[in-house]
Design an enzyme around this catalytic site. Sequence first.
Site, mmCIF file in Angstrom:
data_model
loop_
_atom_site.group_PDB
_atom_site.id
_atom_site.type_symbol
_atom_site.label_atom_id
_atom_site.label_comp_id
_atom_site.label_asym_id
_atom_site.label_seq_id
_atom_site.Cartn_x
_atom_site.Cartn_y
_atom_site.Cartn_z
ATOM 1 N N ASP A 187 0.844 -1.193 0.000
ATOM 2 C CA ASP A 187 0.000 0.000 0.000
ATOM 3 C C ASP A 187 0.880 1.243 0.000
ATOM 4 O OD1 ASP A 187 -2.860 1.170 0.614
ATOM 5 O OD2 ASP A 187 -1.471 2.203 1.949
ATOM 6 N N TYR A 222 2.979 10.350 -0.091
ATOM 7 C CA TYR A 222 4.050 9.835 0.765
ATOM 8 C C TYR A 222 5.411 10.154 0.146
ATOM 9 C CZ TYR A 222 0.296 6.926 2.756
ATOM 10 O OH TYR A 222 -0.872 6.463 3.333
ATOM 11 N N GLN A 274 -10.236 1.912 3.716
ATOM 12 C CA GLN A 274 -9.015 1.916 4.525
ATOM 13 C C GLN A 274 -9.153 2.972 5.627
ATOM 14 O OE1 GLN A 274 -4.260 2.949 4.065
ATOM 15 N NE2 GLN A 274 -5.271 1.912 2.344
ATOM 16 N N LEU A 311 -0.301 -0.882 14.545
ATOM 17 C CA LEU A 311 0.673 -0.804 15.638
ATOM 18 C C LEU A 311 0.718 0.596 16.235
ATOM 19 C CD1 LEU A 311 3.561 -2.912 14.056
ATOM 20 C CD2 LEU A 311 2.040 -3.609 15.908
ATOM 21 N N ARG A 318 1.512 3.457 14.917
ATOM 22 C CA ARG A 318 2.748 4.156 14.547
ATOM 23 C C ARG A 318 3.925 3.772 15.442
ATOM 24 N NH1 ARG A 318 -1.775 7.194 14.022
ATOM 25 N NH2 ARG A 318 -2.045 8.438 12.130
ATOM 26 N N GLY A 326 4.121 -1.142 8.358
ATOM 27 C CA GLY A 326 5.282 -0.510 7.757
ATOM 28 C C GLY A 326 6.573 -1.042 8.342
ATOM 29 N N ALA A 327 7.660 -0.828 7.631
ATOM 30 C CA ALA A 327 8.972 -1.276 8.104
ATOM 31 C C ALA A 327 10.037 -0.375 7.504
ATOM 32 C CB ALA A 327 9.223 -2.734 7.719
ATOM 33 N N ARG A 328 11.041 -0.038 8.316
ATOM 34 C CA ARG A 328 12.128 0.820 7.834
ATOM 35 C C ARG A 328 13.311 0.012 7.332
ATOM 36 N NH1 ARG A 328 10.954 6.133 9.648
ATOM 37 N NH2 ARG A 328 12.536 6.769 8.157
ATOM 38 N N GLN A 387 12.672 -5.630 10.257
ATOM 39 C CA GLN A 387 11.328 -5.260 10.699
ATOM 40 C C GLN A 387 10.270 -5.865 9.780
ATOM 41 O OE1 GLN A 387 11.142 -0.987 10.882
ATOM 42 N NE2 GLN A 387 12.489 -0.830 12.670
#
Length: 330
Positions: free
Chosen positions: A52, A57, A190, A221, A223, A294-296, A300
């Site tokens: 997504d 963004y 969403q 989560l 954020r 999300g993951a950086r 993760q």
Amino acid sequence: MEYRKLGDSNLEVSAITFGSWAAGGWMWGGTERNESVKAIKASYNEGVTSIDTAPIYGQGLSEEIVGEAIKGIPRDKVQILTKYGMRWDLKKGDFAFKSKNNDGQDIDVYKYSGKESIIKECENSLKRLGTDYIDLYQIHWPDVTTPIEETMEAIQDLITQGKVLYAGVCNYNENQMMEAAKTINLVSNQVPYSMVNRGIEQVVLPYSLANKKSIIAYSPLERGLLTGKINPGHVFANGDHRATNHFFTETNIIKVNAFLQEIIPLAADKGISVGQLVLRWTIDIPGITIALAGARNAEQAIQNAKAIHVKISPDQMSFINSQLDQLLID
């Protein structure tokens, strides 16, 4: 991985979907492009086939990163969920807020979903993503200056042209969903949903269940708050929106961490992180089709994907919910 159909469509998506807001850096204190690409690829290798994203963004950066990450993957093996209706390059529609781009320059963000704007946005997204169609195209926020009928007619045109497969919405209430459904077949909404943000349970979730519309839960989560890694006094990077988000006041961080201490033993018994337990809880809620995570970095992303293997018994769900009933966020 578990795969679920969106609404009454034939589009199957991964129950854990990669959320790429943070990948774009905007409002998250920047990003490391290579790490974000690796994170998406690692996620895909764990069975997360759905991603997504949105033009806003990083003002196109997130979509570019997604396009780079999926290059070489057969197109029918990945599902792209992107959005439209938030313009930083056009002063038209409903003014949303002032912000800064990743270079620190001031930008004004508008919610605008007029037909001509949507057509242009779609073409730009297709180029950035390096594809010729979008699996799910979602209005990012309601635009009070444009009739919903006009917006949805534009999306129907894109579907007819083969540039979009299915239509979804974001942040719509049940009345807006009903209005949109007069023009187009919506498959999803969403909306924000987490253990500490359960407002949709009152009306939007029951409506969606009754009308076979999927709920895509964003910020499950909260954020990062529900990972247990945020403590009182945490200093966020410059430009990170969480610094002023009400969930991250010292009082709320203390309350949430106290709740997490109650469920951490349950996670420990399962040999998982509390974040994985939270993600599994989210997609076990009836009506929640997808949890965006999300993951950086790659690690993760892998940990998020592995949440799919967690099993929560009815008694354990009852225990978690009983603890949540005692949690009062300011």
